[in-house]
Write an enzyme that holds these catalytic residues in place. Structure first.
Site, PDB file in Angstrom:
ATOM      1  N   ASP A  12      70.850  49.280  43.625  1.00 15.38           N
ATOM      2  CA  ASP A  12      71.772  49.579  44.930  1.00 15.38           C
ATOM      3  C   ASP A  12      72.967  48.673  44.791  1.00 15.38           C
ATOM      4  O   ASP A  12      73.169  47.951  44.073  1.00 15.38           O
ATOM      5  CB  ASP A  12      70.644  48.933  46.241  1.00 15.38           C
ATOM      6  CG  ASP A  12      69.355  49.676  46.233  1.00 15.38           C
ATOM      7  OD1 ASP A  12      69.472  51.205  45.690  1.00 15.38           O
ATOM      8  OD2 ASP A  12      68.601  49.246  46.411  1.00 15.38           O
ATOM      9  N   TYR A  69      62.395  43.369  37.038  1.00 13.30           N
ATOM     10  CA  TYR A  69      63.532  42.575  37.925  1.00 13.30           C
ATOM     11  C   TYR A  69      63.359  40.952  38.366  1.00 13.30           C
ATOM     12  O   TYR A  69      62.331  40.657  38.188  1.00 13.30           O
ATOM     13  CB  TYR A  69      63.418  43.252  39.175  1.00 13.30           C
ATOM     14  CG  TYR A  69      63.915  44.554  39.277  1.00 13.30           C
ATOM     15  CD1 TYR A  69      65.515  44.972  39.705  1.00 13.30           C
ATOM     16  CD2 TYR A  69      63.455  45.869  39.035  1.00 13.30           C
ATOM     17  CE1 TYR A  69      65.974  46.090  39.833  1.00 13.30           C
ATOM     18  CE2 TYR A  69      63.874  47.030  39.147  1.00 13.30           C
ATOM     19  CZ  TYR A  69      65.223  47.083  39.636  1.00 13.30           C
ATOM     20  OH  TYR A  69      65.861  48.507  39.503  1.00 13.30           O
TER      21      TYR A  69
END
Length: 258
Positions: free
Chosen positions: A52, A110
């Site tokens: 994002d 992540y």
């Protein structure tokens, strides 16, 4: 026609995320533009995980097809020379034609970085989330156990999430303290829109002892986004690894800081 795999690193601050957008610069747009110039033909790329706005990557994996007559060194050095400073290719290799960086992947990793210090750092301000209050990592890790396995993560998906299903399989979720840094590492088959940042927002409430570790279980069972905490900021999140049946890539963020 050859299929090439790229391992890339990028600093997400000045981009609207990975995916090409008409209104703002994106990582995908910059990479395709540079590759197309080197190839002297239109190049389209696929990535392992679409990040994002403001999210970074230390080990994003990309693939593209081209019949341009270029050796690996020319692809890498030429493209890096054309890319902006915030995006660089770390490695390149030729792979089987049926390899797809997104659909061949078995899991993705992540890191979310928290700088837990009484005083903020001007240098680190754009690279991690600053929290001046002491966090209880033991309680945060107790809560992480409720996130493991395949389950419905409706409470942690954004209202803009376009996935057909809220189910995801989380194999690892853990906080590790390294000096003043607290590193959250999460491994899953895939992630919903804002899912990890929503995890962090709620886990911080537990770390600050506003909620108990068991509260996460109640949030999950509610299947209601409004029951979880606010979304954590994007600049602390990094795409750090992806695993495939035959090989894997991983570069933890803390390795760059320490």
């Amino acid at each position: 026609m050859k299929n090439y795999l790229l391992q890339i690193e990028y600093f997400g601050k000045n981009y609207c995320g990975w995916q090409r957008q008409s209104h703002s610069p994106s990582i995908q747009e910059e990479l395709e533009k540079a590759l197309s110039k080197i190839a002297n033909q239109n190049i389209e790329v696929t990535c392992a995980g679409r990040t994002d706005t403001g999210v970074h990557a230390t080990s994003q994996v990309v693939n593209f097809h081209s019949d341009a007559d270029r050796n690996l060194s020319s692809w890498m050095r030429g493209t890096n020379a054309l890319l902006p400073q915030g995006i660089k290719i770390l490695d390149i290799k030729e792979v089987d034609n049926d390899f797809n960086s997104r659909f061949t992947a078995t899991n993705r990793t992540y890191n979310y970085i928290i700088y837990n210090s009484a005083i903020s750092s001007p240098i680190l301000a754009e690279h991690c989330l600053w929290e001046n209050r002491q966090l209880n990592i033991d309680k945060m890790n107790q809560a992480c156990k409720y996130l493991l396995g395949e389950q419905d993560f409706t409470s942690f998906r954004s209202s803009q999430c376009q996935s057909n299903t809220p189910f995801r399989n989380i194999q690892k979720a853990e906080f590790i303290k390294q000096g003043s840094f607290i590193v959250f590492e999460v491994v899953g088959n895939a992630f919903l829109h804002h899912m990890i940042r929503n995890f962090i927002g709620s886990l911080l409430k537990i770390g600050l002892e506003f909620e108990s570790p068991e509260w996460i279980k109640l949030v999950l069972e509610a299947k209601d986004r409004t029951k979880a905490a606010e979304t954590a900021k994007a600049h602390g999140l990094y795409f750090v690894g992806v695993e495939y049946p035959e090989f894997s890539f991983r570069r933890r963020v803390i390795e760059l800081f320490c």
